[in-house]
Design a protein around this motif. Structure first.
Motif, PDB file in Angstrom:
ATOM      1  N   GLU A 123      86.037 -36.058   5.130  1.00 55.44           N
ATOM      2  CA  GLU A 123      86.249 -37.069   6.553  1.00 55.44           C
ATOM      3  C   GLU A 123      85.160 -37.269   7.464  1.00 55.44           C
ATOM      4  OE1 GLU A 123      90.068 -36.023   7.817  1.00 55.44           O
ATOM      5  OE2 GLU A 123      91.032 -36.928   6.010  1.00 55.44           O
ATOM      6  N   LEU A 124      84.518 -36.160   7.742  1.00 49.61           N
ATOM      7  CA  LEU A 124      83.510 -35.884   8.754  1.00 49.61           C
ATOM      8  C   LEU A 124      82.092 -36.095   7.945  1.00 49.61           C
ATOM      9  CD1 LEU A 124      84.797 -33.210  11.007  1.00 49.61           C
ATOM     10  CD2 LEU A 124      84.830 -35.864  11.469  1.00 49.61           C
ATOM     11  N   THR A 125      81.887 -36.411   6.641  1.00 52.68           N
ATOM     12  CA  THR A 125      80.695 -36.657   5.972  1.00 52.68           C
ATOM     13  C   THR A 125      79.806 -35.351   6.060  1.00 52.68           C
ATOM     14  OG1 THR A 125      79.693 -37.779   7.941  1.00 52.68           O
ATOM     15  CG2 THR A 125      80.966 -39.326   6.686  1.00 52.68           C
ATOM     16  N   TRP A 126      80.438 -34.215   5.999  1.00 53.45           N
ATOM     17  CA  TRP A 126      79.729 -33.139   5.849  1.00 53.45           C
ATOM     18  C   TRP A 126      79.849 -32.552   4.250  1.00 53.45           C
ATOM     19  CZ3 TRP A 126      79.856 -27.941   4.112  1.00 53.45           C
ATOM     20  CH2 TRP A 126      78.996 -27.146   4.608  1.00 53.45           C
ATOM     21  N   VAL A 127      78.469 -32.594   3.691  1.00 48.83           N
ATOM     22  CA  VAL A 127      78.314 -32.335   2.502  1.00 48.83           C
ATOM     23  C   VAL A 127      77.950 -30.964   1.973  1.00 48.83           C
ATOM     24  CG1 VAL A 127      77.209 -32.918   0.271  1.00 48.83           C
ATOM     25  CG2 VAL A 127      78.028 -34.831   2.164  1.00 48.83           C
ATOM     26  N   PRO A 128      78.510 -29.942   1.225  1.00 51.91           N
ATOM     27  CA  PRO A 128      77.781 -28.641   0.850  1.00 51.91           C
ATOM     28  C   PRO A 128      76.355 -28.732   0.492  1.00 51.91           C
ATOM     29  CG  PRO A 128      79.980 -28.822   0.105  1.00 51.91           C
ATOM     30  CD  PRO A 128      79.727 -30.591   0.487  1.00 51.91           C
ATOM     31  N   ARG A 129      75.637 -27.844   0.618  1.00 52.70           N
ATOM     32  CA  ARG A 129      74.323 -27.882   0.191  1.00 52.70           C
ATOM     33  C   ARG A 129      74.251 -28.247  -1.537  1.00 52.70           C
ATOM     34  NH1 ARG A 129      69.192 -25.373   0.841  1.00 52.70           N
ATOM     35  NH2 ARG A 129      69.645 -24.632   2.924  1.00 52.70           N
ATOM     36  N   ARG A 130      74.949 -27.538  -2.033  1.00 49.06           N
ATOM     37  CA  ARG A 130      74.783 -27.902  -3.729  1.00 49.06           C
ATOM     38  C   ARG A 130      75.041 -29.099  -4.273  1.00 49.06           C
ATOM     39  NH1 ARG A 130      79.204 -24.570  -3.058  1.00 49.06           N
ATOM     40  NH2 ARG A 130      81.273 -25.207  -3.668  1.00 49.06           N
ATOM     41  N   ALA A 131      75.807 -29.949  -3.356  1.00 55.33           N
ATOM     42  CA  ALA A 131      76.265 -31.196  -3.597  1.00 55.33           C
ATOM     43  C   ALA A 131      75.120 -32.340  -3.129  1.00 55.33           C
ATOM     44  CB  ALA A 131      77.641 -31.682  -3.199  1.00 55.33           C
ATOM     45  N   LEU A 132      73.906 -31.844  -2.159  1.00 50.12           N
ATOM     46  CA  LEU A 132      73.212 -32.694  -1.694  1.00 50.12           C
ATOM     47  C   LEU A 132      72.068 -32.884  -2.695  1.00 50.12           C
ATOM     48  CD1 LEU A 132      72.647 -31.035   1.632  1.00 50.12           C
ATOM     49  CD2 LEU A 132      73.748 -32.982   1.626  1.00 50.12           C
ATOM     50  N   PRO A 133      71.486 -34.119  -2.360  1.00 49.78           N
ATOM     51  CA  PRO A 133      70.385 -34.593  -3.427  1.00 49.78           C
ATOM     52  C   PRO A 133      69.268 -33.389  -3.181  1.00 49.78           C
ATOM     53  CG  PRO A 133      71.107 -36.362  -1.927  1.00 49.78           C
ATOM     54  CD  PRO A 133      71.862 -35.315  -1.519  1.00 49.78           C
ATOM     55  N   ALA A 134      68.308 -33.326  -4.215  1.00 47.64           N
ATOM     56  CA  ALA A 134      67.313 -32.401  -4.236  1.00 47.64           C
ATOM     57  C   ALA A 134      66.351 -32.609  -3.044  1.00 47.64           C
ATOM     58  CB  ALA A 134      66.495 -32.459  -5.278  1.00 47.64           C
TER      59      ALA A 134
END
Length: 860
Positions: free
Chosen positions: A94-105
């Motif tokens: 909900e706060l648009t925080w994304v875990p490292r492994r799910a981020l684009p390269a």
């Protein structure tokens, strides 16, 4: 100290309430225009027809036309639903925080390795960002709508309003035509570039322009801040935030937060007011103030900054609390009381001023009656002498300690500059005992200078004065230059390969030291003039430079010895021939194209010999022989001694250059000097002439392979005596600011042999080891050693360093030097501030190539 994010970010947050007015505004109850009538189609898409009808109570914002047919979108996107990705909690999603492994390269590559994730802002289109929101069309969608003339209008189910780079979601929107209030309920979420606001319900008074949100959460993408508030309102010309919190920690991480019971910000003002403000670490309050003013614009704010805390053996508990004074846009001041349990209270101040042409800083510190120092020895040294049964050096009386500083830089006209650099301390032990937060570099001597410099075409002139405070024990007071004038002029004659010029220097030297006698007590002036004629011939394949000079020096002395001339003179004809060739060849290594050079060079120097033993020594010392000495025209520094010379330097240099970018990967030089005559001029009056026929061999190798790796090896062998005069071996690997490794070994004659290992190196994404071991092999003792660790994540940093270092001298026993120990730590709440006991100074001084990694949002 401020309980708010950076001013520009806070301003965006506070203005976020205005987004609530996107839904409606205006003066009329209904609007009629050409419109679209839309209904759900059988496939889930909207079917719209153009009609002439009343638009209902929802007017356009400003003069923007209403765009009622939204672009096609997926059902999930249309409803604004938040679906977590793998490894992501609902709160993080909900706060648009994304875990490292799910981020684009590419995002993972930019993210510091100690960060476990990052906020990902909505991907606004270029068209939306380019629009002025006040002029952009409004798009409104909902699952259903109802309105009866003169009564409330309601939008229900996945309500979405869009206007350029602005979006507002809610489950329901109700417009009261009587009170002209718009109410939104259920998962209210507002977005604009740099800002996300969410809440359970919101209310907007379209007549009064007031707005209110309840149970608000927000994200400021610039700086990676998130926060919350029980109530967020704009009313009566003020912005009011109740039960507010903010942090830079990831959602779910409560390492630290800044909180306030109530925040009030009058519109149009540059300061807000906070009540019951506190800093909490793991939900435990560590700092509290009942009332606080803070800036809501980019203007600086007076107030307390975060304290610095530490502990050492000699200072005890050490706490410093700076107070910042914003006096005007172009000048400010900082006052820092510092309490040391073993010494007393020190007050340090600094005043800064900036104008169009100058930059000025004035600072000082004062510690009355230091309980650990009496102007000669520390209290520990005093007690040590008593314990050893020796007579103490008098009665121990606490001494005042002080420091003064002034720094000025001026740029008045093209080529005309001024500079003042003054630092003075009460005693030689000041920096060792107390250090300083002022912009002052501690060393074995403090040079105080003031100068005016002019640079115009071929003329360089400098009028300056200098005084030196020596911090080493047992050395005589240094000479002062009061003043010195340096001039240098060079000009090419027409199109001829001929350069004419001169060097001119006038200096007056003074000294007030009753302990010096004889030639060392002489004062007076020195005038030096050297016209020069030079023929430079340059070609891509080599060069030839021939130079002739006539060096004339005259003294006008005071306090000379009986029978000694007061106005001695010296004339030295000088000749130089410098020639070199450049050979190149293409080569490669591992498929990488390279260029290798071979550069032989001959340097002949002739300086006529003249007796100089009767001349004073105002600023002259003998230089350590090394690579630079191969091509110097004087083996002494200063002008009181100019060495006689009839010598030839032969040297060979080879370089390896990258063909792709021209960088130098490897350079190596080997050379020596052949002497055709003995060197009669020596530094001391009774010095024996130097009769060696050749100097030692000098070998200097420098390696730069890129990726932060560099190495240097310098050897000087005295061939006639088969003695190694000097060795320096340095290896450094610095791929980034977090990874630094240095190895060094140094020798000089029979007096110095030292080994040095220093590093800061990560052992995991969050943890790095810190250490240094600096050892004197000649005396078999440690000079300095420290060890510790650094923990990092995106939210906070902890550094702890234990240090043991040796004092450079001891008053009681000059042959001995005491070692001191201390524990230093730093806690940094990233994006806010922290507690520091000088860890960064220890690392900067002890680890070559280390630099503090500055992140956006740190500090104030």
């Amino acid at each position: 100290m401020s309980p708010s994010p950076r001013p520009a970010q806070l301003r965006s947050l506070l203005l976020g309430a205005a987004l609530l007015a996107l839904a409606a505004s205006g003066r009329s109850a209904t609007y009629s225009e050409e419109q679209w009538r839309c209904r759900p189609g059988p496939d889930g898409e909207w079917v719209c027809d153009r009609v002439e009808a009343e638009a209902g109570p929802f007017p356009p914002v400003a003069t923007a036309p209403i765009y009622k047919k939204p672009p096609a979108r997926s059902e999930e996107k249309r409803r604004g639903q938040i679906v977590p990705v793998a490894g992501q909690t609902q709160e993080q999603a909900e706060l648009t925080w994304v875990p490292r492994r799910a981020l684009p390269a590419d995002a993972q590559a930019e993210l510091p390795e100690w960060c476990d994730g990052a906020y990902r802002e909505y991907d606004w289109s270029e068209e939306a960002l380019a629009l002025d929101p006040a002029e952009a069309v409004i798009g409104i969608t909902a699952d259903g709508a109802s309105w009866t003339l003169g009564e409330d209008a309601t939008l229900e189910g996945a309500v979405l309003l869009e206007q350029g780079a602005r979006r507002l979601f809610a489950e329901q929107a109700t417009y009261d035509t009587q009170t002209r209030r718009l109410a939104l309920e259920g998962g209210v979420r507002m977005q604009e570039p740099g800002l996300l606001l969410t809440g359970e319900r919101a209310s907007v008074d379209l007549e009064a322009g007031e707005a209110e949100l309840e149970d608000v959460r927000f994200v400021l993408y610039e700086g990676d801040y998130r926060g919350s508030a029980g109530r967020f309102a704009r009313e009566d010309g003020e912005l009011r935030i109740e039960r507010a919190e903010f942090t830079r920690c990831a959602p779910g991480d409560r390492a630290w937060k800044m909180a306030a019971g109530r925040i009030v910000i009058p519109e149009g003002e540059i300061f807000g007011r906070a009540r019951n403000a506190r800093l909490e670490v793991r939900d435990v309050p560590v700092f509290w103030t009942p009332y606080l003013r803070f800036p809501v614009t980019d203007e600086r704010q007076s107030g307390w900054l975060f304290p610095r805390m530490g502990f050492t053996e000699t200072n005890g508990v050490d706490v410093a609390v700076p107070y910042y004074l914003n006096l005007a846009p172009n000048y400010d001041a900082t006052i820092m009381p510092r309490v040391m349990s073993e010494r007393g209270v020190l007050l340090e101040t600094e005043f800064r001023h900036l104008s169009q042409r100058t930059r000025n800083t004035v600072g000082g510190a004062f510690l009355p009656q230091d309980d650990q120092y009496d102007g000669r020895v520390s209290f520990d040294e005093f007690e040590e002498r008593i314990r050893e049964g020796l007579a103490p050096p008098g009665v121990f009386e606490a001494a005042d300690r002080w420091l003064v500083q002034a720094d000025h830089r001026g740029d008045w006209f093209p080529g005309v500059t001024t500079r003042v650099d003054f630092v003075g301390v009460s005693d030689r032990d000041y920096f060792r005992d107390l250090g300083t937060d002022l912009g002052v570099t501690s060393s074995v001597q403090l040079e105080r200078t003031a100068e005016v410099a002019v640079r115009r075409r071929g003329l360089e002139a400098r009028l300056w004065a200098e005084d030196i405070q020596l911090l080493e024990e047992g050395l005589p007071e240094a000479y002062r230059r009061l003043p010195q004038l340096d001039m240098r002029f060079r000009e090419r004659l027409g199109g001829l390969p001929l350069v004419v010029g001169y060097d001119l220097q006038y200096a007056f030297f003074d000294r007030q030291d009753s302990a010096v006698t004889g030639l060392d007590a002489v004062t007076g002036s020195r005038t030096h003039f050297a016209p020069r004629l030079r023929v430079p011939l340059e070609r891509p394949w080599g060069f030839l430079r021939a130079e002739a000079a006539y060096q004339y020096t005259r003294y006008d002395l005071d306090d000379v010895l009986p029978g000694t001339e007061r106005t001695p003179e010296r004339t030295l004809p000088t000749g130089i021939v410098d020639a070199g060739l450049r050979f190149e060849r293409d080569t490669s290594l591992g498929g990488r194209p390279l260029l290798q050079t071979l550069e032989p060079r001959l340097y002949y120097l002739y300086v006529e010999e003249e007796e100089q033993d009767a001349l004073p020594r105002f600023d002259t010392t003998e230089l350590t022989f090394g690579h630079e000495q191969l091509f110097r025209d004087n083996r002494f520094s200063g002008l009181d001694r100019i060495g006689d010379a009839n010598q030839l330097t032969s040297a060979m240099t080879s370089r390896v250059l990258s063909r792709s970018d021209g960088s130098e990967l490897l350079s190596g030089t080997v050379g020596r000097i052949v002497y055709f005559d003995d060197r009669e001029v020596t530094l001391e009056a009774d010095g024996a002439p130097e009769g060696d026929s050749a100097s030692g061999w000098v070998t200097d190798l420098v390696l730069r392979l890129g990726g932060g790796f560099d190495a240097r090896a310098l050897w000087v062998w005295d061939t006639p005596n088969e003695v190694r005069d000097q060795t320096i071996v340095q290896v450094g690997f610095r791929p980034d600011a977090r990874r630094v490794l240095n190895l060094a070994w140094r020798t000089r004659g029979d007096d110095i042999e030292q080994a040095d290992l220093a590093f800061i190196w990560p052992v995991s994404p969050h943890l790095a080891a810190i250490g240094r071991y600096f050892y004197d092999l000649e005396r078999e003792r440690t000079i300095e050693t420290f060890a510790g660790f650094q923990y990092d994540d995106c939210c906070w940093r902890l550094r702890v360093v234990g240090r043991r270092f040796r004092r450079p001298f001891d008053v009681i026993d000059p042959g001995n030097s005491d070692a001191e120990s201390g524990i230093f730590f730093e806690i940094l709440m990233k994006g806010l501030a922290g507690f520091d006991a000088g860890v960064d100074n220890i690392l900067s001084n002890g680890i070559r190539g280390y630099r503090e990694q500055v992140e956006h949002g740190n500090g104030f």
